[in-house]
Motif scaffolding. Structure first.
Motif, PDB file in Angstrom:
ATOM      1  N   MET A   1      -3.576  65.593  -9.233  1.00 23.73           N
ATOM      2  CA  MET A   1      -4.925  65.374  -9.779  1.00 23.73           C
ATOM      3  C   MET A   1      -4.965  64.100 -10.613  1.00 23.73           C
ATOM      4  O   MET A   1      -5.917  63.335 -10.556  1.00 23.73           O
ATOM      5  CB  MET A   1      -5.335  66.588 -10.622  1.00 23.73           C
ATOM      6  N   ARG A   2      -3.874  63.875 -11.398  1.00 20.01           N
ATOM      7  CA  ARG A   2      -3.843  62.682 -12.240  1.00 20.01           C
ATOM      8  C   ARG A   2      -3.893  61.418 -11.400  1.00 20.01           C
ATOM      9  O   ARG A   2      -4.620  60.476 -11.697  1.00 20.01           O
ATOM     10  CB  ARG A   2      -2.583  62.694 -13.109  1.00 20.01           C
ATOM     11  N   SER A   3      -3.094  61.396 -10.314  1.00 20.83           N
ATOM     12  CA  SER A   3      -3.101  60.211  -9.446  1.00 20.83           C
ATOM     13  C   SER A   3      -4.452  60.014  -8.790  1.00 20.83           C
ATOM     14  O   SER A   3      -4.900  58.888  -8.579  1.00 20.83           O
ATOM     15  CB  SER A   3      -2.009  60.335  -8.383  1.00 20.83           C
ATOM     16  N   LEU A   4      -5.131  61.115  -8.469  1.00 25.82           N
ATOM     17  CA  LEU A   4      -6.462  61.030  -7.866  1.00 25.82           C
ATOM     18  C   LEU A   4      -7.444  60.405  -8.835  1.00 25.82           C
ATOM     19  O   LEU A   4      -8.246  59.543  -8.479  1.00 25.82           O
ATOM     20  CB  LEU A   4      -6.930  62.428  -7.466  1.00 25.82           C
ATOM     21  N   ILE A   5      -7.374  60.802 -10.107  1.00 17.76           N
ATOM     22  CA  ILE A   5      -8.271  60.253 -11.128  1.00 17.76           C
ATOM     23  C   ILE A   5      -8.000  58.765 -11.330  1.00 17.76           C
ATOM     24  O   ILE A   5      -8.914  57.951 -11.428  1.00 17.76           O
ATOM     25  CB  ILE A   5      -8.103  61.017 -12.453  1.00 17.76           C
ATOM     26  N   LEU A   6      -6.705  58.394 -11.356  1.00 21.09           N
ATOM     27  CA  LEU A   6      -6.348  56.989 -11.548  1.00 21.09           C
ATOM     28  C   LEU A   6      -6.837  56.127 -10.394  1.00 21.09           C
ATOM     29  O   LEU A   6      -7.345  55.027 -10.584  1.00 21.09           O
ATOM     30  CB  LEU A   6      -4.834  56.861 -11.696  1.00 21.09           C
ATOM     31  N   ASP A 252      -6.667  70.524  -2.358  1.00 13.57           N
ATOM     32  CA  ASP A 252      -6.258  69.163  -2.038  1.00 13.57           C
ATOM     33  C   ASP A 252      -7.176  68.528  -1.009  1.00 13.57           C
ATOM     34  O   ASP A 252      -7.051  67.339  -0.710  1.00 13.57           O
ATOM     35  CB  ASP A 252      -4.806  69.132  -1.558  1.00 13.57           C
ATOM     36  N   LEU A 253      -8.133  69.324  -0.489  1.00 18.57           N
ATOM     37  CA  LEU A 253      -9.115  68.781   0.439  1.00 18.57           C
ATOM     38  C   LEU A 253     -10.524  68.977  -0.120  1.00 18.57           C
ATOM     39  O   LEU A 253     -10.914  68.304  -1.054  1.00 18.57           O
ATOM     40  CB  LEU A 253      -8.945  69.421   1.820  1.00 18.57           C
ATOM     41  N   PRO A 267     -12.159  74.960 -10.198  1.00 16.48           N
ATOM     42  CA  PRO A 267     -12.084  73.855 -11.172  1.00 16.48           C
ATOM     43  C   PRO A 267     -10.906  72.922 -10.925  1.00 16.48           C
ATOM     44  O   PRO A 267     -10.848  71.840 -11.501  1.00 16.48           O
ATOM     45  CB  PRO A 267     -11.960  74.582 -12.519  1.00 16.48           C
ATOM     46  N   SER A 268      -9.974  73.320 -10.049  1.00 22.81           N
ATOM     47  CA  SER A 268      -8.841  72.449  -9.715  1.00 22.81           C
ATOM     48  C   SER A 268      -9.246  71.351  -8.739  1.00 22.81           C
ATOM     49  O   SER A 268      -8.455  70.446  -8.470  1.00 22.81           O
ATOM     50  CB  SER A 268      -7.703  73.285  -9.115  1.00 22.81           C
ATOM     51  N   SER A 269     -10.457  71.442  -8.191  1.00 22.82           N
ATOM     52  CA  SER A 269     -10.952  70.443  -7.249  1.00 22.82           C
ATOM     53  C   SER A 269     -11.924  69.494  -7.939  1.00 22.82           C
ATOM     54  O   SER A 269     -12.714  69.908  -8.792  1.00 22.82           O
ATOM     55  CB  SER A 269     -11.669  71.139  -6.077  1.00 22.82           C
TER      56      SER A 269
END
Length: 545
Positions: A1-6, A252-253, A267-269
């Motif tokens: 999730m962190r890499s997705l936000i970055l 993850d999708l 909330p994890s998405s």
């Protein structure tokens, strides 16, 4: 999730995208002139005329008669699109495209749009982990990036007092496409409250269903490339044939279900924070208004818990094969009553076992919408759910991309001539020469009754086996490359930790040996004093440090 936000944050530093209505064309002066020919920044001329990209020309619309499903004339802004708003627009030349001819036509790339390239749309489960993460990041970026060049209309031309009181709203890139899908499928407003004509849709229920969604998908893909600078991006598809549940509904999708409320996204998405717009069609009809772009609550989805009286479940491989074997693109009145019609069966109003129109239960494309049981279950607001892009984008994005791939299979199997597409008497907005609402630049329905390869894209599962193998190996090697880098990093870190541990153990061993070594002479009392002194010295050193 962190890499997705970055990744999303870094992408937000890039330039924003384009879509409709063009911002340069919504002023009182331009609406009054009815001429939408914006300047291309590349040479400072309207439509890039100085560079030979295009010219500002009259809009010529077809006079071929429409079907009888819509008994009005001069009531709806989408009639004879776009002439209610504009009667002059940019006509782009050669391989150029766009509201100001500043872009390349589908399938062309490069500064001068001279590079022809074929893009491959892949099964989402064949994407590498990096490709999947990038796709989700791009969706979220589009949802949170305001379009700098296009806006959405919040009122009719009449409500704008024939253009003297513009009614437009800033909107994000993703929500602009949500609005477009709402606008093309909304009811016709006849004036006043609760006074609408429901038996009309300029993008569904008739022949243009597939061409319209094909252009919609191509535009969406095109704008994501411009937003991110990633010219290789393609929308993946979800092959839902014979699926028993929503296979893409994972965090993850496209987001799994919330444990607290199964109608919400986990909330994890990243999609759990999305808010929908243009989702309350019955309310708009009752009030006699258009969608105003305001947020209307969270994204809803509860797949598989749908009304079984409307649809049984997701389509099967047998349903798809039956539709593909229907030789006629459309038949009869070319609406939901059409029998043995490929388009009507694929859209979901023809029975996928008999081919008869006005089926008792919805099938194919419509069944996927119903199955998702939430924001996607409303035609007008369905594009709020990103699964629309993945699997339905109604016959062309995810949903849609796969439905569009079925359209592509039919075209290749039957190889119809362009004249096979109806030129007259189709429901309003669906004849061959009709321009698609609400697109600016303009696209004609009949021009997209052709192979996807002519527009620069292909589906991975429709490639020849050799090319499929090469692409699958490339995807696998990408996964291996990422895994190898991770393993290499882990190995280096492990070796470093092992070395440090070995040095520490050696030091401890040396210290122990020194302390346990038997003295050669008699023990001397000063050793105790020496130890205390060293201890005091270390304490002071600690205090001073």
């Amino acid at each position: 999730m962190r890499s997705l936000i970055l990744l999303t944050f870094s992408l937000q530093l890039l330039k924003s995208t384009y879509e409709q209505f063009p911002r340069q064309c919504i002023t009182r002066e331009v609406l009054g002139s009815k001429e939408c020919c914006p300047v291309w920044e590349g040479d400072g001329s309207a439509c890039g005329a100085r560079s030979g990209r295009g010219v500002c020309g009259d809009v010529v619309v077809s006079d071929q008669p429409d079907g009888l499903q819509y008994p009005f004339k001069g009531i709806d802004d989408r009639e004879r699109w776009p002439t209610v708003f504009f009667n002059r627009t940019c006509r782009c030349l050669q391989n150029f495209m766009g509201h100001n001819c500043g872009d390349c036509s589908f399938g062309y790339f490069g500064t001068n749009c001279a590079e022809r390239r074929e893009s491959i749309r892949k099964n989402i489960f064949h994407l590498s982990a990096t490709e999947r993460q990038k796709f989700i990041s791009y969706l979220n970026l589009a949802k949170n990036t305001m379009s700098q060049d296009y806006v959405m209309a919040t009122g009719t031309y009449s409500e704008m007092n024939n253009g003297t009181m513009p009614m437009f709203l800033n909107v994000s890139i993703y929500d602009l496409f949500v609005w477009m899908h709402f606008y093309v499928s909304r009811h016709a407003m006849l004036g006043g409250t609760n006074n609408v004509w429901r038996q009309v849709d300029f993008g569904h229920w008739a022949p243009a269903f597939l061409p319209w969604h094909r252009v919609y998908l191509l535009r969406w893909e095109h704008e994501i490339r411009k937003l991110t600078g990633d010219a290789s991006f393609t929308i993946p598809y979800w092959d839902w044939r014979d699926a028993q549940d929503c296979e893409v509904c994972t965090d993850d999708l496209m987001g799994s279900q919330s444990r607290l409320n199964p109608n919400l996204i986990s909330p994890s998405s990243v999609f759990s924070s999305w808010k929908v717009i243009c989702s309350r069609a019955p309310e708009y009809s009752m009030r006699g208004v258009l969608c105003d772009g305001r947020e209307e609550g969270p994204l809803l989805r509860n797949p598989g818990k749908h009304d079984r009286n409307l649809a049984v479940g997701l389509p099967t491989a047998a349903n798809v094969e039956f539709a593909l074997n229907l030789a006629q693109y459309d038949t009869g009145d070319m609406d939901i009553t059409a029998n043995m019609s490929f388009r009507n069966t694929l859209e979901g109003f023809g029975d996928p076992q008999t081919g008869l129109g006005s089926a008792a239960k919805l099938g194919m494309h419509a069944a996927v919408h119903v199955f998702m049981n939430g924001s996607m279950s409303s035609v007008q607001g369905s594009a709020n759910d990103p699964i629309f892009i993945l699997s339905v984008f109604l016959p062309c994005l995810n949903l849609c991309p796969f439905f569009c791939s079925i359209y592509e299979q039919w075209l290749r199997r039957h190889q119809p001539d362009k004249s096979h597409y109806p030129t007259t008497n189709a429901p309003i907005g669906h004849n061959s020469e009709y321009y698609m609402a609400p697109f600016i630049p303009l696209y004609r329905n009949g021009d997209y009754f052709l192979s996807s390869k002519d527009m620069g894209y292909e589906y991975s599962y429709l490639q020849d086996p050799g090319q499929q193998f090469i692409d699958n190996v490339a995807s696998y090697l990408e996964e291996v490359r990422v895994l190898w880098l991770w393993l290499l990093g882990a190995a280096v870190l492990g070796a470093l930790c092992t070395s440090v541990l070995a040095i520490w153990l050696a030091a401890v061993r040396a210290c122990v040996l020194q302390r346990t070594r038997t003295p050669r002479g008699p023990e001397k009392q000063p050793l105790i004093i020496s130890t205390d002194t060293e201890g005091s010295s270390d304490s002071y050193r600690a205090m001073m440090s």
